[in-house]
Design a protein around this motif. Structure first.
Motif, mmCIF file in Angstrom:
data_model
loop_
_atom_site.group_PDB
_atom_site.id
_atom_site.type_symbol
_atom_site.label_atom_id
_atom_site.label_comp_id
_atom_site.label_asym_id
_atom_site.label_seq_id
_atom_site.Cartn_x
_atom_site.Cartn_y
_atom_site.Cartn_z
ATOM 1 N N GLU A 154 0.764 -1.231 0.087
ATOM 2 C CA GLU A 154 -0.348 0.421 -0.096
ATOM 3 C C GLU A 154 1.018 0.510 -0.495
ATOM 4 O O GLU A 154 1.746 1.256 0.289
ATOM 5 C CB GLU A 154 -1.129 -0.202 0.854
ATOM 6 N N SER A 190 -1.337 5.002 4.350
ATOM 7 C CA SER A 190 -2.597 3.793 4.401
ATOM 8 C C SER A 190 -3.038 4.238 5.069
ATOM 9 O O SER A 190 -2.107 2.862 6.136
ATOM 10 C CB SER A 190 -1.931 2.700 2.572
ATOM 11 N N LEU A 236 -5.166 1.230 5.733
ATOM 12 C CA LEU A 236 -5.547 0.331 5.331
ATOM 13 C C LEU A 236 -4.727 -0.561 6.526
ATOM 14 O O LEU A 236 -5.102 -1.937 7.315
ATOM 15 C CB LEU A 236 -5.367 -0.305 4.172
ATOM 16 N N ALA A 274 -7.755 -3.137 -0.432
ATOM 17 C CA ALA A 274 -6.510 -3.230 -0.766
ATOM 18 C C ALA A 274 -6.648 -3.588 -1.966
ATOM 19 O O ALA A 274 -5.966 -3.289 -2.825
ATOM 20 C CB ALA A 274 -5.713 -4.289 0.214
ATOM 21 N N ARG A 296 -9.106 -2.184 -5.216
ATOM 22 C CA ARG A 296 -8.344 -1.082 -5.488
ATOM 23 C C ARG A 296 -7.241 -0.455 -5.541
ATOM 24 O O ARG A 296 -6.907 -0.132 -6.893
ATOM 25 C CB ARG A 296 -8.357 -0.449 -4.084
ATOM 26 N N ARG A 297 -6.104 -1.634 -5.018
ATOM 27 C CA ARG A 297 -4.788 -1.812 -5.790
ATOM 28 C C ARG A 297 -3.886 -2.681 -5.950
ATOM 29 O O ARG A 297 -2.927 -2.885 -6.293
ATOM 30 C CB ARG A 297 -3.919 -1.083 -4.783
ATOM 31 N N SER A 348 -3.530 -5.068 -3.787
ATOM 32 C CA SER A 348 -1.959 -5.419 -2.758
ATOM 33 C C SER A 348 -2.455 -6.636 -2.677
ATOM 34 O O SER A 348 -1.160 -7.475 -2.061
ATOM 35 C CB SER A 348 -2.414 -4.666 -1.435
#
Length: 228
Positions: free
Chosen positions: A97, A101, A103, A170, A173-174, A176
């Motif tokens: 991340e 962040s 998260l 996570a 969105r990305r 991760s």
């Protein structure tokens, strides 16, 4: 041979080795939670008509202190493993991340909240065990109240909903975490939320323990290079 060559050919250090202990702890925590879900009700499995009479209700629990002892051990084991899993999950998400962040911290906090409730529940089990061992010297109303705590605190794994939600965000969105784990985490988060929207908080243990088992196994396999 130059120092650069030496550095390139040096044997991997301990820190270079795959570290899977935290992920395995998640698997153990989840499996222990499933065991609690299956084993715990055996102690207070009584006719509902007894709930209006503490003396009869407590009498129905006489001789079942071994269940309470095992339940205490399971609760403490799950709490310890969740704490280790929380630390590892935070580190795993923080590595993927962006800096700052929330998260990783939210994911760890959810697991730690659940671990704390498990420790409280284990404490209740300890007191309940000794009261059952000395029923003739104990107030039945006290024992009945402890039984209520036994049937409540270790079951409320709602905090894991924060962790499942954080992992879902996570991943979606990305990336991760793997997309399939993100989708699975989102589903488990919704199930945990559902248990909190109705007076069935005890059921949060089921999706939360399942998530910990699957997520821990996924991360453990990922460290082996078998996951994504």
């Amino acid at each position: 041979m130059t120092s650069a060559t030496l550095d390139a050919t040096a044997a991997p250090t301990v820190t270079d080795r795959p570290r899977r202990g935290w992920a395995v702890a998640g698997v153990v925590a989840g499996l222990t939670g499933i065991a609690i879900f299956q084993f715990g009700p055996q102690f207070a499995n009584a006719d509902m008509s007894l709930f209006a009479d503490n003396a009869r209700f407590v009498a129905s629990m006489d001789g079942k202190e071994a269940y309470v002892w095992v339940f205490q051990v399971l609760s403490v084991l799950a709490a310890g493993c969740l704490a280790v899993f929380a630390a590892g999950l935070r580190r795993r998400l923080a590595a993927r991340e962006p800096a700052g962040s929330l998260l990783p911290d939210v994911a760890a906090a959810g697991l730690l909240l659940t671990a704390a409730l498990l420790l409280v529940g284990g404490g209740v089990s300890t007191e309940l065990y000794w009261d059952l061992r000395h029923l003739s010297e104990t107030d039945v109303d006290t024992v009945a109240a402890l039984a209520v705590g036994y049937n409540t605190f270790p079951w409320v794994w709602a905090g894991v909903g924060l962790s499942t939600g954080a992992v879902a965000v996570a991943g979606l969105r990305r990336r991760s975490v793997s997309r399939w784990l993100a989708v699975f985490s989102l589903l488990m988060a919704l199930l945990v939320v559902l248990t909190q929207a109705v007076p069935l908080q005890y059921l949060a243990l089921a999706p939360a323990a399942l998530w910990a088992t699957v997520a821990g196994l996924t991360f453990a396999l990922e460290r082996r290079g078998l996951g994504n």
